[in-house]
Design an enzyme around this catalytic site. Sequence first.
Site, mmCIF file in Angstrom:
data_model
loop_
_atom_site.group_PDB
_atom_site.id
_atom_site.type_symbol
_atom_site.label_atom_id
_atom_site.label_comp_id
_atom_site.label_asym_id
_atom_site.label_seq_id
_atom_site.Cartn_x
_atom_site.Cartn_y
_atom_site.Cartn_z
ATOM 1 N N TYR A 67 81.435 -40.557 -20.124
ATOM 2 C CA TYR A 67 81.971 -40.573 -21.618
ATOM 3 C C TYR A 67 80.619 -39.825 -22.691
ATOM 4 O O TYR A 67 80.514 -38.940 -23.310
ATOM 5 C CB TYR A 67 82.302 -41.637 -21.915
ATOM 6 N N LYS A 89 79.217 -36.794 -24.953
ATOM 7 C CA LYS A 89 79.085 -36.404 -26.048
ATOM 8 C C LYS A 89 77.486 -36.048 -25.949
ATOM 9 O O LYS A 89 77.219 -34.914 -27.161
ATOM 10 C CB LYS A 89 78.575 -38.675 -26.454
ATOM 11 N N SER A 91 77.083 -40.673 -30.285
ATOM 12 C CA SER A 91 76.730 -42.264 -30.360
ATOM 13 C C SER A 91 75.334 -42.114 -29.510
ATOM 14 O O SER A 91 74.423 -40.899 -29.378
ATOM 15 C CB SER A 91 77.455 -42.222 -29.012
HETATM 16 P P1 NAD Z 1 89.995 -43.995 -31.907
HETATM 17 O O1 NAD Z 1 90.560 -43.724 -30.898
HETATM 18 O O2 NAD Z 1 90.190 -44.675 -32.547
HETATM 19 O O3 NAD Z 1 90.392 -42.174 -32.764
HETATM 20 C C1 NAD Z 1 90.434 -40.942 -32.120
HETATM 21 C C2 NAD Z 1 90.934 -40.395 -32.715
HETATM 22 O O4 NAD Z 1 91.304 -39.006 -32.089
HETATM 23 C C3 NAD Z 1 92.945 -41.243 -31.669
HETATM 24 O O5 NAD Z 1 93.353 -41.183 -33.516
HETATM 25 C C4 NAD Z 1 93.302 -40.061 -30.873
HETATM 26 O O6 NAD Z 1 94.565 -40.236 -31.044
HETATM 27 C C5 NAD Z 1 92.978 -38.743 -31.323
HETATM 28 N N1 NAD Z 1 92.760 -37.837 -30.012
HETATM 29 C C6 NAD Z 1 92.317 -38.035 -28.787
HETATM 30 N N2 NAD Z 1 92.445 -37.200 -28.087
HETATM 31 C C7 NAD Z 1 92.329 -36.039 -28.576
HETATM 32 C C8 NAD Z 1 92.915 -34.770 -29.000
HETATM 33 N N3 NAD Z 1 92.725 -34.211 -27.993
HETATM 34 N N4 NAD Z 1 93.488 -33.900 -29.536
HETATM 35 C C9 NAD Z 1 93.865 -34.386 -30.979
HETATM 36 N N5 NAD Z 1 93.527 -35.713 -31.346
HETATM 37 C C10 NAD Z 1 93.182 -36.796 -30.181
HETATM 38 O O7 NAD Z 1 88.185 -44.156 -31.510
HETATM 39 P P2 NAD Z 1 87.223 -43.847 -32.895
HETATM 40 O O8 NAD Z 1 86.185 -45.505 -32.065
HETATM 41 O O9 NAD Z 1 87.875 -44.219 -33.678
HETATM 42 O O10 NAD Z 1 86.468 -42.785 -32.268
HETATM 43 C C11 NAD Z 1 86.363 -41.930 -33.260
HETATM 44 C C12 NAD Z 1 84.690 -40.675 -32.652
HETATM 45 O O11 NAD Z 1 83.868 -41.729 -32.610
HETATM 46 C C13 NAD Z 1 85.446 -40.732 -31.584
HETATM 47 O O12 NAD Z 1 84.419 -39.780 -30.409
HETATM 48 C C14 NAD Z 1 84.090 -41.626 -30.745
HETATM 49 O O13 NAD Z 1 84.097 -41.493 -29.001
HETATM 50 C C15 NAD Z 1 82.943 -42.210 -31.492
HETATM 51 N N6 NAD Z 1 82.152 -43.655 -31.475
HETATM 52 C C16 NAD Z 1 82.869 -44.167 -31.374
HETATM 53 C C17 NAD Z 1 82.669 -45.395 -31.154
HETATM 54 C C18 NAD Z 1 82.728 -46.590 -31.442
HETATM 55 O O14 NAD Z 1 82.120 -47.673 -30.744
HETATM 56 N N7 NAD Z 1 83.992 -46.671 -32.055
HETATM 57 C C19 NAD Z 1 80.985 -45.254 -30.646
HETATM 58 C C20 NAD Z 1 80.288 -43.824 -31.085
HETATM 59 C C21 NAD Z 1 81.135 -42.841 -31.319
HETATM 60 C C1 WQD Z 2 78.767 -54.938 -27.079
HETATM 61 C C2 WQD Z 2 78.276 -56.265 -26.113
HETATM 62 C C3 WQD Z 2 78.803 -56.211 -23.660
HETATM 63 C C4 WQD Z 2 82.832 -57.338 -24.035
HETATM 64 C C5 WQD Z 2 80.449 -49.531 -26.359
HETATM 65 C C6 WQD Z 2 80.119 -48.028 -25.994
HETATM 66 C C7 WQD Z 2 79.030 -46.987 -26.458
HETATM 67 C C8 WQD Z 2 79.869 -47.050 -27.928
HETATM 68 C C9 WQD Z 2 80.002 -48.223 -28.491
HETATM 69 C C10 WQD Z 2 81.528 -45.300 -28.351
HETATM 70 C C11 WQD Z 2 77.806 -55.992 -24.683
HETATM 71 C C12 WQD Z 2 79.448 -57.512 -24.055
HETATM 72 C C13 WQD Z 2 81.710 -57.080 -24.379
HETATM 73 C C14 WQD Z 2 83.850 -58.157 -23.465
HETATM 74 C C15 WQD Z 2 81.445 -59.272 -23.758
HETATM 75 N N1 WQD Z 2 81.537 -46.241 -28.302
HETATM 76 N N2 WQD Z 2 80.781 -58.103 -24.110
HETATM 77 N N3 WQD Z 2 82.106 -59.300 -23.330
HETATM 78 O O1 WQD Z 2 78.311 -51.311 -24.832
HETATM 79 O O2 WQD Z 2 77.212 -51.946 -27.025
HETATM 80 O O3 WQD Z 2 78.572 -49.777 -26.409
HETATM 81 O O4 WQD Z 2 80.752 -49.052 -27.884
HETATM 82 O O5 WQD Z 2 79.837 -44.235 -28.018
HETATM 83 O O6 WQD Z 2 79.112 -45.988 -26.079
HETATM 84 O O7 WQD Z 2 79.389 -48.057 -24.298
HETATM 85 O O8 WQD Z 2 80.262 -52.429 -26.310
HETATM 86 O O9 WQD Z 2 81.440 -53.761 -27.556
HETATM 87 O O10 WQD Z 2 82.029 -53.131 -25.152
HETATM 88 O O11 WQD Z 2 80.037 -54.506 -25.947
HETATM 89 O O12 WQD Z 2 80.300 -59.728 -23.077
HETATM 90 O O13 WQD Z 2 84.314 -58.446 -23.191
HETATM 91 O O14 WQD Z 2 78.891 -57.089 -25.360
HETATM 92 O O15 WQD Z 2 78.604 -56.994 -22.188
HETATM 93 O O16 WQD Z 2 76.389 -56.639 -23.909
HETATM 94 P P1 WQD Z 2 78.769 -51.553 -26.636
HETATM 95 P P2 WQD Z 2 81.020 -53.496 -26.659
#
Ligand code: NAD
Ligand code: WQD
Length: 336
Positions: A149, A153, A124
């Site tokens: 979190y 990572k 991330s």
């Molecule tokens: P998500 O929660 O939809 O997907 C994660 C999946 O992992 C889910 O299906 C959940 O059931 C499964 N899971 C959780 N813990 C588990 C375990 N212990 N064993 C097996 N399965 C497990 O989330 P996502 O948005 O699809 O994110 C996928 C990956 O990308 C995550 O590692 C997340 O941290 C990373 N990521 C997401 C974002 C974002 O904004 N969505 C940003 C950066 C990184």
């Molecule tokens: C985006 C913007 C909020 C909700 C998060 C994690 C990051 C990554 C992606 C996994 C911000 C604003 C949000 C609301 C708002 N995840 N906001 N009202 O915080 O950039 O990133 O998700 O790795 O680690 O921190 O994304 O979508 O939560 O927020 O005003 O109800 O929207 O303040 O400026 P963020 P977000």
Amino acid sequence: MKVLVTGGAGYIGSHTVLELLNQDIDVVVVDNLVNANVESLKRVEQLTGKPVDFVQADVRDSRALDAVFAEHSISAVIHFAGLKAVGESVAKPLDYYSANVYGSTVLAQAMAAAGVHRMIFSSSATVYGEGAQAPYVETMPRGVTSNPYGTSKAMVEQVLTDVANADPAWSVVLLRYFNPIGAHESGQIGEDPQGIPNNLMPFIAQVAVGRREQLSIFGDDYDTADGTCERDYLHVVDLAKGHVKALQATTHSGTHVYNLGTGTATSVKQMVHAFERVNNVQIPYTIAPRRAGDLAAFWANADKAATELDWRAEKDLADMVRDTWRWQQQNPNGYI
Ligand code: NAD
Ligand code: WQD
């Protein structure tokens, strides 16, 4: 070629499974369904006309992983499984270190035991930390993370780097996602958060569909053009395709780090107005206090992925809000 996709029933995982199948890459999914519905994979099967092998298991369950590696001839692992809610990670740090850090080490051990040494890991942009200057570029060091979190990572990045340093058989790819949003253009798969959404896009979509009354914009007094925070939002289908590119391009030994973002920043207000304009709906909002831990603005330098992976985001903001809205309208209550 067969790939193990952990967390493949989730938001980014399900979109990636679809793109892998479309490239004729076979897939086995391991997911414990803690934050997903297996319906996502049924829909991927319908959309692609191809089967998905699914094993309901936790990545911390080494016996279950050993059985998967014994049964399938796996060439590489794409590791999405983990917990991702920033606020929850502050309240329940052990859950996050267990699922994300311990889970990744158990998985890497099972891979080594099975002779599988290629892993693509979901990292991330948050690992750049609080003090980094945007745009973030991969040559910057990891920074100080502000929640368990983000720290989990950063820790997994270090664990996997050490593993690759210790044994040249390993090829590790760390993909640092910026802010993935949107849904598959069919409207059949998308993001299905449980409870009140933490993230901006699903919250806007639920306001639009009438599940929430109004959006709270967390702060309009940041040092940005319109005072609201700016982020690098990218379409989840572009992100999914980035995994396929990474799988194809990085077979070589060592650790390889790539930002996956568009390279441009969009403010919260710009996002709200884009959603309204493109979808012809109203998003009532109020200005609320800042959310703890939010940074004013950050976005990617995405040049390295373009040069080395031949990947660049192709979809624009209009695609992102249109596809989100199609998914939300077709599935007002998610997968249920
Ligand atoms: P998500 O929660 O939809 O997907 C994660 C999946 O992992 C889910 O299906 C959940 O059931 C499964 N899971 C959780 N813990 C588990 C375990 N212990 N064993 C097996 N399965 C497990 O989330 P996502 O948005 O699809 O994110 C996928 C990956 O990308 C995550 O590692 C997340 O941290 C990373 N990521 C997401 C974002 C974002 O904004 N969505 C940003 C950066 C990184
Ligand atoms: C985006 C913007 C909020 C909700 C998060 C994690 C990051 C990554 C992606 C996994 C911000 C604003 C949000 C609301 C708002 N995840 N906001 N009202 O915080 O950039 O990133 O998700 O790795 O680690 O921190 O994304 O979508 O939560 O927020 O005003 O109800 O929207 O303040 O400026 P963020 P977000």
